[in-house]
Motif scaffolding. Structure first.
Motif, PDB file in Angstrom:
ATOM      1  N   VAL A  60     -31.395  53.601 -10.646  1.00  0.00           N
ATOM      2  CA  VAL A  60     -30.826  52.749 -11.688  1.00  0.00           C
ATOM      3  C   VAL A  60     -29.331  53.028 -11.850  1.00  0.00           C
ATOM      4  O   VAL A  60     -28.517  52.115 -12.005  1.00  0.00           O
ATOM      5  N   ARG A  61     -28.962  54.299 -11.789  1.00  0.00           N
ATOM      6  CA  ARG A  61     -27.566  54.689 -12.002  1.00  0.00           C
ATOM      7  C   ARG A  61     -26.678  54.472 -10.779  1.00  0.00           C
ATOM      8  O   ARG A  61     -25.446  54.589 -10.875  1.00  0.00           O
ATOM      9  N   LYS A  62     -27.263  54.170  -9.657  1.00  0.00           N
ATOM     10  CA  LYS A  62     -26.518  54.164  -8.389  1.00  0.00           C
ATOM     11  C   LYS A  62     -25.237  53.323  -8.434  1.00  0.00           C
ATOM     12  O   LYS A  62     -24.178  53.787  -7.978  1.00  0.00           O
ATOM     13  N   PRO A  63     -25.244  52.090  -8.964  1.00  0.00           N
ATOM     14  CA  PRO A  63     -24.003  51.294  -8.969  1.00  0.00           C
ATOM     15  C   PRO A  63     -22.870  51.947  -9.759  1.00  0.00           C
ATOM     16  O   PRO A  63     -21.727  52.005  -9.288  1.00  0.00           O
ATOM     17  N   VAL A  64     -23.192  52.464 -10.953  1.00  0.00           N
ATOM     18  CA  VAL A  64     -22.118  53.060 -11.754  1.00  0.00           C
ATOM     19  C   VAL A  64     -21.669  54.390 -11.167  1.00  0.00           C
ATOM     20  O   VAL A  64     -20.476  54.736 -11.186  1.00  0.00           O
ATOM     21  N   ASP A  65     -22.602  55.162 -10.598  1.00  0.00           N
ATOM     22  CA  ASP A  65     -22.226  56.423  -9.967  1.00  0.00           C
ATOM     23  C   ASP A  65     -21.327  56.176  -8.753  1.00  0.00           C
ATOM     24  O   ASP A  65     -20.394  56.939  -8.489  1.00  0.00           O
ATOM     25  N   LYS A  66     -21.613  55.101  -8.037  1.00  0.00           N
ATOM     26  CA  LYS A  66     -20.776  54.752  -6.878  1.00  0.00           C
ATOM     27  C   LYS A  66     -19.352  54.451  -7.324  1.00  0.00           C
ATOM     28  O   LYS A  66     -18.376  54.888  -6.693  1.00  0.00           O
ATOM     29  N   LEU A  67     -19.243  53.721  -8.425  1.00  0.00           N
ATOM     30  CA  LEU A  67     -17.920  53.370  -8.936  1.00  0.00           C
ATOM     31  C   LEU A  67     -17.184  54.613  -9.445  1.00  0.00           C
ATOM     32  O   LEU A  67     -15.992  54.800  -9.185  1.00  0.00           O
ATOM     33  N   LEU A  68     -17.893  55.485 -10.152  1.00  0.00           N
ATOM     34  CA  LEU A  68     -17.263  56.672 -10.735  1.00  0.00           C
ATOM     35  C   LEU A  68     -16.817  57.666  -9.691  1.00  0.00           C
ATOM     36  O   LEU A  68     -15.916  58.471  -9.926  1.00  0.00           O
ATOM     37  N   THR A  69     -17.471  57.665  -8.531  1.00  0.00           N
ATOM     38  CA  THR A  69     -17.117  58.612  -7.473  1.00  0.00           C
ATOM     39  C   THR A  69     -16.269  57.990  -6.382  1.00  0.00           C
ATOM     40  O   THR A  69     -16.108  58.574  -5.294  1.00  0.00           O
TER      41      THR A  69
END
Length: 474
Positions: free
Chosen positions: A458-467
């Motif tokens: 679920v978090r993958k899209p936002v984690d991708k953006l943050l990293t």
């Protein structure tokens, strides 16, 4: 395959049914129970129609069984099973939440996962064969009485005079239980009562409450205390479809060992639904029935709007369009659940996420749809006279002064009486409560949906953006 005559003979026994403060002599003789019994009998006869034989039943060798018992080995089999659900639901406009196919589905799912029941696996298999071969009407109770919900169920245990159903002893013949179970819907008209779970999560040491078994409704020491009846001569829906809700009271009832499925096992009592796919399998039947019921509600709303000439009003068409969209989304969830079937032991089951989403969306919107129907019919709901046993003079008056744009006076009164039953009667209110709460507390269901999520995914899209290599806020 059983017919209505067989069914009526089976329930004409010495079962103890308390209704309106009195013990019912014979359920078929009760004005409050007979109408619903006739509808269930009609479902049994429907299964025997040769033109529907390939849809409502299947042949296993030389024997014909109800379609709900056919093992769903793939999505096509689930779809075929769903067609049987739909035909049966249409016969009762979706109002019977405990038609026989509901628990047939669950008994079949238990059988497919019988090994999970360990030393009682053979009991599960025999029960399945017993119900399947007899085409029996099974109802269930999966929850204990509300009583004091501020305390754990285990803290309320007392073998002297229990409230929650519990173990009080055993011998070579079986397990003895006492206490009560709530929401035994349709028990007065059923053949068997299936008792599983506790309605609340048991603690690991709540051994006396960790039970699962089945008993005939007419078992000695078992009685049922019913709510008040909603059926009446001028209620077109309730007199046919009022499913009686009851509390099952066990007074030192002996459960034979061969009918025990879970014994002294809080873990299995807590987990049986998840392990055997209860919500997924039964959810398909429920969603199918709910769609039929929702379509009936839409039909009533449309008929009312046409009857009084308001289908050209934008606020009316918006309401009917919202109801239609609600049903479209529910149907899409059901279709997705079938086409994306998931492995489940030796069979498949409807996709869990889509079944859960469909159930929650339907249940949440159902009260809103009723409000919209109320707004469409408006003041006409308060001005609908009873025409039961009406005299000729008043019938002529009604025919003239209650006529609509496309409908005569008597027909309009009958139509609005149905709308009033759905929106403003005790029967209609019970239907709304049933749809919202029969599967448990809605908040718990939404929490369960969250707990099933893969949070990393679920978090993958936002984690991708943050990293990302380039800072978002340079």
């Amino acid at each position: 395959m059983r017919n209505s005559r067989d069914y009526f003979a089976a329930i004409d026994d010495d079962r103890r049914i308390w209704l309106n403060g009195r013990l019912v002599d014979r359920v078929l003789g009760s004005e409050h129970l007979r109408g619903n019994a006739l509808e269930i009998g009609a479902l049994y006869d429907l299964q025997l129609r040769e033109d529907l034989a390939g849809q409502l039943a299947y042949d296993d060798g030389a024997t014909r069984y109800p379609a709900a018992f056919r093992p769903p080995v793939d999505a096509a089999a689930l779809s075929a099973r769903g067609r049987a659900y739909e035909i049966l639901a249409e016969a009762t406009y979706g109002f019977l939440g405990r038609s026989p196919d509901y628990l047939h589905t669950w008994v079949a799912a238990m059988n497919a996962h019988s090994d999970w029941f360990g030393e009682y696996a053979d009991n599960v298999r025999r029960f399945h064969e017993h119900v399947k071969s007899g085409n029996l009407f099974v109802t269930h109770s999966f929850t204990n009485p509300q009583t004091d919900r501020s305390r754990e169920l285990g803290d309320l245990v007392t073998r002297e005079r229990p409230i929650a159903l519990q173990y009080i002893g055993e011998n070579s013949n079986g397990v003895r239980v006492s206490g009560a179970r709530m929401m035994a819907t349709s028990a007065p008209l059923a053949d068997e009562l299936l008792v599983m779970g506790a309605g609340r999560i048991l603690r690991e040491d709540d051994y006396d409450l960790g039970l699962g078994f089945s008993v005939p409704v007419g078992t000695e020491g078992l009685s049922f205390v019913c709510r008040g009846s909603y059926a009446g001569p001028d209620r077109q829906l309730a007199r046919r479809f009022d499913e009686m809700d009851a509390v099952a009271v066990f007074d030192r009832v002996l459960i034979p060992w061969e009918r025990v499925f879970i014994f002294s096992d809080p873990y299995k009592s807590n987990q049986f639904k998840a392990e055997c796919g209860f919500f997924e399998h039964v959810g398909q039947q429920v969603l199918t029935r709910q769609l039929v019921k929702g379509r009936f509600l839409l039909a009533v709303g449309t008929a009312v709007a046409q009857a009084i000439g308001i289908t050209g009003y934008p606020n009316i068409t918006e309401k009917l369009g919202r109801i239609s969209t609600w049903l479209d989304v529910t149907e899409a969830c059901l279709t997705t659940a079938i086409t994306h079937a998931e492995p489940s032991g030796p069979t498949v089951r409807p996709q869990s996420r889509s079944i859960s989403a469909g159930l929650r969306y339907f249940n949440d919107f159902y009260p809103t749809a009723l409000t919209m129907l109320e707004e469409i019919a408006a003041g006409g709901l308060m001005l609908t006279p009873s025409v039961e046993d009406a005299e000729e003079e008043v019938l002529e008056t009604i025919e003239h002064y209650f006529q609509g744009a496309t409908i005569g006076g008597l027909s309009r009164v009958q139509l609005f009486a149905i709308a009033r039953e759905l929106t403003g009667s005790s029967f209609g209110r019970r239907q709304s409560l049933f749809e919202r709460y029969f599967a448990g507390e809605p908040a718990r269901a939404y929490s369960s949906a969250f707990n099933r999520m893969d949070l990393a995914l679920v978090r993958k899209p936002v984690d991708k953006l943050l990293t990302a290599a380039t800072p978002v806020f340079a």
